[in-house]
Write a protein that holds these residues in place. Structure first.
Motif, PDB file in Angstrom:
ATOM      1  N   THR A  27      68.494  53.180  34.068  1.00 55.52           N
ATOM      2  CA  THR A  27      68.595  52.571  35.387  1.00 55.52           C
ATOM      3  C   THR A  27      69.441  53.377  36.373  1.00 55.52           C
ATOM      4  O   THR A  27      69.614  52.970  37.511  1.00 55.52           O
ATOM      5  CB  THR A  27      69.174  51.152  35.284  1.00 55.52           C
ATOM      6  N   PHE A  28      69.948  54.547  35.970  1.00 57.18           N
ATOM      7  CA  PHE A  28      70.671  55.352  36.951  1.00 57.18           C
ATOM      8  C   PHE A  28      69.661  56.178  37.745  1.00 57.18           C
ATOM      9  O   PHE A  28      68.515  56.322  37.368  1.00 57.18           O
ATOM     10  CB  PHE A  28      71.720  56.234  36.276  1.00 57.18           C
ATOM     11  N   SER A  29      70.111  56.702  38.865  1.00 59.11           N
ATOM     12  CA  SER A  29      69.267  57.517  39.757  1.00 59.11           C
ATOM     13  C   SER A  29      68.103  56.734  40.332  1.00 59.11           C
ATOM     14  O   SER A  29      67.058  57.298  40.655  1.00 59.11           O
ATOM     15  CB  SER A  29      68.727  58.770  39.031  1.00 59.11           C
ATOM     16  N   ILE A  30      68.277  55.435  40.464  1.00 64.43           N
ATOM     17  CA  ILE A  30      67.244  54.632  41.128  1.00 64.43           C
ATOM     18  C   ILE A  30      67.337  54.883  42.624  1.00 64.43           C
ATOM     19  O   ILE A  30      68.398  54.774  43.214  1.00 64.43           O
ATOM     20  CB  ILE A  30      67.426  53.146  40.799  1.00 64.43           C
ATOM     21  N   LYS A  31      66.185  55.198  43.227  1.00 64.44           N
ATOM     22  CA  LYS A  31      66.150  55.478  44.664  1.00 64.44           C
ATOM     23  C   LYS A  31      65.957  54.195  45.470  1.00 64.44           C
ATOM     24  O   LYS A  31      66.624  53.982  46.471  1.00 64.44           O
ATOM     25  CB  LYS A  31      65.022  56.460  44.975  1.00 64.44           C
ATOM     26  N   THR A  32      65.017  53.388  45.028  1.00 58.65           N
ATOM     27  CA  THR A  32      64.766  52.124  45.707  1.00 58.65           C
ATOM     28  C   THR A  32      64.513  51.045  44.670  1.00 58.65           C
ATOM     29  O   THR A  32      64.033  51.324  43.565  1.00 58.65           O
ATOM     30  CB  THR A  32      63.542  52.180  46.640  1.00 58.65           C
ATOM     31  N   PHE A  33      64.837  49.831  45.031  1.00 60.83           N
ATOM     32  CA  PHE A  33      64.589  48.655  44.185  1.00 60.83           C
ATOM     33  C   PHE A  33      64.081  47.595  45.134  1.00 60.83           C
ATOM     34  O   PHE A  33      64.794  47.161  46.041  1.00 60.83           O
ATOM     35  CB  PHE A  33      65.888  48.221  43.514  1.00 60.83           C
ATOM     36  N   ASP A  34      62.802  47.228  44.978  1.00 59.12           N
ATOM     37  CA  ASP A  34      62.118  46.463  46.017  1.00 59.12           C
ATOM     38  C   ASP A  34      61.373  45.257  45.449  1.00 59.12           C
ATOM     39  O   ASP A  34      61.065  45.188  44.267  1.00 59.12           O
ATOM     40  CB  ASP A  34      61.042  47.332  46.700  1.00 59.12           C
ATOM     41  N   ARG A  51      67.860  50.469  49.393  1.00 52.20           N
ATOM     42  CA  ARG A  51      67.731  51.905  49.287  1.00 52.20           C
ATOM     43  C   ARG A  51      68.963  52.476  48.587  1.00 52.20           C
ATOM     44  O   ARG A  51      69.994  51.807  48.475  1.00 52.20           O
ATOM     45  CB  ARG A  51      67.548  52.511  50.682  1.00 52.20           C
ATOM     46  N   SER A  52      68.874  53.721  48.172  1.00 54.88           N
ATOM     47  CA  SER A  52      69.953  54.325  47.388  1.00 54.88           C
ATOM     48  C   SER A  52      71.262  54.363  48.158  1.00 54.88           C
ATOM     49  O   SER A  52      72.322  54.350  47.560  1.00 54.88           O
ATOM     50  CB  SER A  52      69.567  55.738  46.939  1.00 54.88           C
ATOM     51  N   GLY A  53      71.211  54.389  49.488  1.00 50.43           N
ATOM     52  CA  GLY A  53      72.424  54.386  50.287  1.00 50.43           C
ATOM     53  C   GLY A  53      73.043  53.006  50.426  1.00 50.43           C
ATOM     54  O   GLY A  53      74.130  52.860  50.996  1.00 50.43           O
ATOM     55  N   GLY A  54      72.355  51.985  49.938  1.00 49.64           N
ATOM     56  CA  GLY A  54      72.872  50.627  49.990  1.00 49.64           C
ATOM     57  C   GLY A  54      72.281  49.772  51.086  1.00 49.64           C
ATOM     58  O   GLY A  54      72.576  48.573  51.153  1.00 49.64           O
ATOM     59  N   LEU A  99      63.299  59.162  40.527  1.00 49.47           N
ATOM     60  CA  LEU A  99      62.987  60.554  40.172  1.00 49.47           C
ATOM     61  C   LEU A  99      61.489  60.844  40.302  1.00 49.47           C
ATOM     62  O   LEU A  99      60.894  61.506  39.447  1.00 49.47           O
ATOM     63  CB  LEU A  99      63.467  60.842  38.753  1.00 49.47           C
ATOM     64  N   GLY A 100      60.900  60.358  41.379  1.00 54.02           N
ATOM     65  CA  GLY A 100      59.501  60.662  41.651  1.00 54.02           C
ATOM     66  C   GLY A 100      58.507  59.756  40.963  1.00 54.02           C
ATOM     67  O   GLY A 100      57.295  59.947  41.106  1.00 54.02           O
ATOM     68  N   TYR A 101      58.998  58.789  40.209  1.00 54.79           N
ATOM     69  CA  TYR A 101      58.114  57.860  39.509  1.00 54.79           C
ATOM     70  C   TYR A 101      58.285  56.454  40.072  1.00 54.79           C
ATOM     71  O   TYR A 101      59.351  56.073  40.547  1.00 54.79           O
ATOM     72  CB  TYR A 101      58.419  57.848  38.007  1.00 54.79           C
ATOM     73  N   ASP A 102      57.192  55.696  39.988  1.00 58.64           N
ATOM     74  CA  ASP A 102      57.204  54.292  40.394  1.00 58.64           C
ATOM     75  C   ASP A 102      57.055  53.403  39.166  1.00 58.64           C
ATOM     76  O   ASP A 102      56.211  53.660  38.298  1.00 58.64           O
ATOM     77  CB  ASP A 102      56.059  54.004  41.368  1.00 58.64           C
ATOM     78  N   TYR A 103      57.862  52.359  39.134  1.00 60.09           N
ATOM     79  CA  TYR A 103      57.822  51.397  38.041  1.00 60.09           C
ATOM     80  C   TYR A 103      57.593  50.015  38.644  1.00 60.09           C
ATOM     81  O   TYR A 103      58.202  49.668  39.661  1.00 60.09           O
ATOM     82  CB  TYR A 103      59.139  51.417  37.258  1.00 60.09           C
ATOM     83  N   TRP A 104      56.716  49.243  37.988  1.00 60.36           N
ATOM     84  CA  TRP A 104      56.375  47.913  38.499  1.00 60.36           C
ATOM     85  C   TRP A 104      56.616  46.859  37.431  1.00 60.36           C
ATOM     86  O   TRP A 104      56.318  47.071  36.257  1.00 60.36           O
ATOM     87  CB  TRP A 104      54.906  47.872  38.927  1.00 60.36           C
TER      88      TRP A 104
END
Length: 114
Positions: A27-34, A51-54, A99-104
């Motif tokens: 779960t580290f390096s997550i760019k977005t959580f939507d 977003r990764s910046g909060g 890291l360039g991948y999408d997870y659903w």
């Protein structure tokens, strides 16, 4: 990353529901959580996310009614949905970009009756 969503159901118009999505695995390096949602015959649309910046983002149709929150310690996000409308009826999916991948996640059905 594995995503488990829960909290959907049937509610009357004007009511509220709270969705939650728990992430496990790496779960580290997550760019977005939507949260996205989709109705048959339409494209999946962004509902809300972080977003990764909060910063948090919201789709125009839910601004002022839905609230996104994140519990970083538990790798869980929530979507508080108030003043629900019949047009909010959809399958809601949580999503992670990493890291360039999408997870659903598997999707949870929200049905708003008029």
């Amino acid at each position: 990353v594995q995503l488990q969503a829960f909290g959907g159901g049937l509610v009357q118009a004007g009511g509220s529901l709270r969705l939650s999505c728990a992430a496990s695995g790496i779960t580290f390096s997550i760019k977005t959580f939507d949260w996205y949602r989709q109705v048959p015959g339409k494209q999946r649309e962004l509902v809300a996310g972080i977003r990764s910046g909060g910063s948090t983002v919201y789709g125009d149709s839910v601004k002022g009614r839905f609230t996104f929150s994140a519990d970083n310690a538990r790798n869980t996000v929530h979507l508080q949905m108030n003043s629900l409308k019949p047009e909010d009826t959809a399958v809601y999916y949580c999503h992670v970009a990493r890291l360039g991948y999408d997870y659903w996640g598997q999707g949870t059905l929200v049905t708003v009756s008029s």
